[in-house]
Design a protein around this motif. Structure first.
Motif, PDB file in Angstrom:
ATOM      1  N   ASN A 122       0.860  -1.182   0.000  1.00 18.98           N
ATOM      2  CA  ASN A 122       0.000   0.000   0.000  1.00 18.98           C
ATOM      3  C   ASN A 122       0.894   1.229   0.000  1.00 18.98           C
ATOM      4  N   LEU A 123       0.804   2.054  -1.048  1.00 17.34           N
ATOM      5  CA  LEU A 123       1.602   3.268  -1.082  1.00 17.34           C
ATOM      6  C   LEU A 123       1.102   4.219  -0.003  1.00 17.34           C
ATOM      7  N   THR A 124       2.004   5.044   0.505  1.00 20.61           N
ATOM      8  CA  THR A 124       1.661   5.931   1.605  1.00 20.61           C
ATOM      9  C   THR A 124       1.669   7.390   1.169  1.00 20.61           C
ATOM     10  N   THR A 125       1.046   8.221   1.989  1.00 20.55           N
ATOM     11  CA  THR A 125       0.882   9.637   1.697  1.00 20.55           C
ATOM     12  C   THR A 125       1.281  10.456   2.920  1.00 20.55           C
ATOM     13  N   GLU A 126       1.284  11.771   2.758  1.00 18.85           N
ATOM     14  CA  GLU A 126       1.544  12.633   3.912  1.00 18.85           C
ATOM     15  C   GLU A 126       0.534  12.368   5.015  1.00 18.85           C
ATOM     16  N   ASP A 127      -0.731  12.142   4.648  1.00 21.90           N
ATOM     17  CA  ASP A 127      -1.758  11.854   5.651  1.00 21.90           C
ATOM     18  C   ASP A 127      -1.491  10.550   6.399  1.00 21.90           C
ATOM     19  N   LEU A 128      -0.786   9.625   5.769  1.00 23.77           N
ATOM     20  CA  LEU A 128      -0.485   8.335   6.384  1.00 23.77           C
ATOM     21  C   LEU A 128       0.909   8.282   7.019  1.00 23.77           C
ATOM     22  N   ALA A 129       1.599   9.412   7.062  1.00 19.53           N
ATOM     23  CA  ALA A 129       2.985   9.429   7.551  1.00 19.53           C
ATOM     24  C   ALA A 129       3.098   8.934   8.994  1.00 19.53           C
ATOM     25  N   LYS A 130       2.225   9.393   9.882  1.00 16.37           N
ATOM     26  CA  LYS A 130       2.307   8.961  11.284  1.00 16.37           C
ATOM     27  C   LYS A 130       2.067   7.454  11.387  1.00 16.37           C
ATOM     28  N   ALA A 131       1.053   6.949  10.689  1.00 17.48           N
ATOM     29  CA  ALA A 131       0.770   5.513  10.722  1.00 17.48           C
ATOM     30  C   ALA A 131       1.932   4.719  10.124  1.00 17.48           C
ATOM     31  N   THR A 132       2.541   5.253   9.082  1.00 14.27           N
ATOM     32  CA  THR A 132       3.673   4.572   8.453  1.00 14.27           C
ATOM     33  C   THR A 132       4.818   4.427   9.446  1.00 14.27           C
ATOM     34  N   ASP A 133       5.124   5.488  10.157  1.00 12.55           N
ATOM     35  CA  ASP A 133       6.190   5.412  11.151  1.00 12.55           C
ATOM     36  C   ASP A 133       5.799   4.490  12.307  1.00 12.55           C
ATOM     37  N   TRP A 134       4.606   4.674  12.846  1.00 11.86           N
ATOM     38  CA  TRP A 134       4.160   3.904  14.014  1.00 11.86           C
ATOM     39  C   TRP A 134       4.161   2.408  13.722  1.00 11.86           C
ATOM     40  N   CYS A 135       3.663   2.028  12.536  1.00 10.25           N
ATOM     41  CA  CYS A 135       3.599   0.605  12.181  1.00 10.25           C
ATOM     42  C   CYS A 135       4.978   0.007  11.930  1.00 10.25           C
ATOM     43  N   GLY A 136       5.988   0.861  11.783  1.00 10.93           N
ATOM     44  CA  GLY A 136       7.354   0.380  11.614  1.00 10.93           C
ATOM     45  C   GLY A 136       8.083   0.162  12.925  1.00 10.93           C
ATOM     46  N   VAL A 137       7.577   0.758  14.008  1.00  6.41           N
ATOM     47  CA  VAL A 137       8.268   0.627  15.299  1.00  6.41           C
ATOM     48  C   VAL A 137       7.464  -0.139  16.340  1.00  6.41           C
ATOM     49  N   ARG A 138       6.251  -0.527  16.026  1.00  6.25           N
ATOM     50  CA  ARG A 138       5.410  -1.325  16.923  1.00  6.25           C
ATOM     51  C   ARG A 138       5.144  -2.681  16.285  1.00  6.25           C
ATOM     52  N   SER A 139       5.014  -3.698  17.112  1.00  8.46           N
ATOM     53  CA  SER A 139       4.797  -5.059  16.622  1.00  8.46           C
ATOM     54  C   SER A 139       3.319  -5.426  16.631  1.00  8.46           C
ATOM     55  N   GLY A 140       2.894  -6.075  15.556  1.00 14.11           N
ATOM     56  CA  GLY A 140       1.535  -6.599  15.484  1.00 14.11           C
ATOM     57  C   GLY A 140       1.292  -7.729  16.468  1.00 14.11           C
ATOM     58  N   ALA A 141       2.352  -8.263  17.053  1.00 12.17           N
ATOM     59  CA  ALA A 141       2.194  -9.283  18.096  1.00 12.17           C
ATOM     60  C   ALA A 141       1.678  -8.653  19.388  1.00 12.17           C
ATOM     61  N   LYS A 142       1.915  -7.357  19.578  1.00 16.98           N
ATOM     62  CA  LYS A 142       1.525  -6.669  20.801  1.00 16.98           C
ATOM     63  C   LYS A 142       0.399  -5.655  20.606  1.00 16.98           C
ATOM     64  N   PHE A 143       0.194  -5.207  19.373  1.00 15.47           N
ATOM     65  CA  PHE A 143      -0.802  -4.169  19.102  1.00 15.47           C
ATOM     66  C   PHE A 143      -1.668  -4.545  17.915  1.00 15.47           C
ATOM     67  N   ASN A 144      -2.930  -4.110  17.950  1.00 13.29           N
ATOM     68  CA  ASN A 144      -3.770  -4.166  16.756  1.00 13.29           C
ATOM     69  C   ASN A 144      -3.523  -2.850  16.027  1.00 13.29           C
ATOM     70  N   LYS A 145      -2.661  -2.892  15.038  1.00  9.44           N
ATOM     71  CA  LYS A 145      -2.239  -1.676  14.354  1.00  9.44           C
ATOM     72  C   LYS A 145      -3.401  -0.974  13.653  1.00  9.44           C
ATOM     73  N   TRP A 146      -4.356  -1.737  13.165  1.00  3.45           N
ATOM     74  CA  TRP A 146      -5.523  -1.159  12.488  1.00  3.45           C
ATOM     75  C   TRP A 146      -6.283  -0.238  13.444  1.00  3.45           C
ATOM     76  N   LYS A 147      -6.569  -0.761  14.650  1.00  7.69           N
ATOM     77  CA  LYS A 147      -7.308   0.033  15.633  1.00  7.69           C
ATOM     78  C   LYS A 147      -6.471   1.192  16.153  1.00  7.69           C
ATOM     79  N   GLU A 148      -5.215   0.926  16.463  1.00  2.00           N
ATOM     80  CA  GLU A 148      -4.339   1.960  17.022  1.00  2.00           C
ATOM     81  C   GLU A 148      -4.187   3.151  16.074  1.00  2.00           C
ATOM     82  N   MET A 149      -4.134   2.894  14.774  1.00  2.00           N
ATOM     83  CA  MET A 149      -3.920   3.955  13.792  1.00  2.00           C
ATOM     84  C   MET A 149      -5.204   4.397  13.092  1.00  2.00           C
TER      85      MET A 149
END
Length: 193
Positions: free
Chosen positions: A70-97
């Motif tokens: 999925n290509l990213t945009t300025e609007d998705l910049a925070k989610a792009t960074d957050w999903c790179g430093v948090r693990s899906g084993a510990k967080f539901n990234k969909w809900k968190e972002m």
């Protein structure tokens, strides 16, 4: 101007910053940020992502053999960074972002509804390269959000989508165009009198 030797490293920058979504069922849907991705063949269309085996999504992609870039945009910049430093084993990234998994057309992995382009991929080979394994994949479908299409040409508009890229630990906006493919050798049109 002096040239300085550095130790060998990954100095090809900037890189696309993408969100890769994976999983076959809503319970296992996950996404991770990838900067090591790109095109490797045009016919058949093929691309790759390189993933550390320690990443939570690695086993999902290896088992299912499918994912979506999925290509990213300025609007998705925070989610792009957050999903790179948090693990899906510990967080539901969909809900968190606050992102929305939506059905892809061909693969079982979801698309990220908020992204402008979704590249559906099926893994053809996995190459161990050291710290990362490369998933060499065939592109089986591309979905484009029509909000980002040029009204005159129907082409995808990078300017409208405001994509981001990654370089040396930082995210950047993509700049203004400086030319189109072949502009350096294009013949000038004669002016009509």
């Amino acid at each position: 101007m002096a040239k300085i030797d550095w130790k060998p490293g990954t100095m090809i920058y900037p890189l696309p910053a993408v969100l890769v979504s994976c999983g076959e069922t809503p319970e296992e849907y996950n996404m991770l940020t990838i900067a090591w991705t790109g095109t490797i063949c045009s016919d058949p269309p093929m691309c790759y992502i390189s993933v550390r085996p320690s990443r939570h999504s690695y086993d999902i992609i290896k088992r299912t053999g499918e994912y979506v870039i999925n290509l990213t945009t300025e609007d998705l910049a925070k989610a792009t960074d957050w999903c790179g430093v948090r693990s899906g084993a510990k967080f539901n990234k969909w809900k968190e972002m606050g992102l929305t998994p939506a059905p892809a057309t061909i693969v079982k992995a979801p698309i990220i509804a908020e992204a402008p382009i979704h590249i559906e991929c099926k893994v053809k080979d996995i190459v161990n390269l050291g710290t990362h394994d490369m998933f060499i994949s065939e592109v089986v479908n591309v979905i484009a959000d029509d909000r980002y299409l040029d009204e005159e040409t129907g082409a995808f508009s990078l300017k409208k989508s405001e994509p981001i890229c990654y370089s040396h630990g930082h995210y950047f906006k993509v700049g203004e165009p400086i030319g189109k493919f072949g502009w350096s050798v294009e013949k000038k049109k004669k002016k009509k009198k």
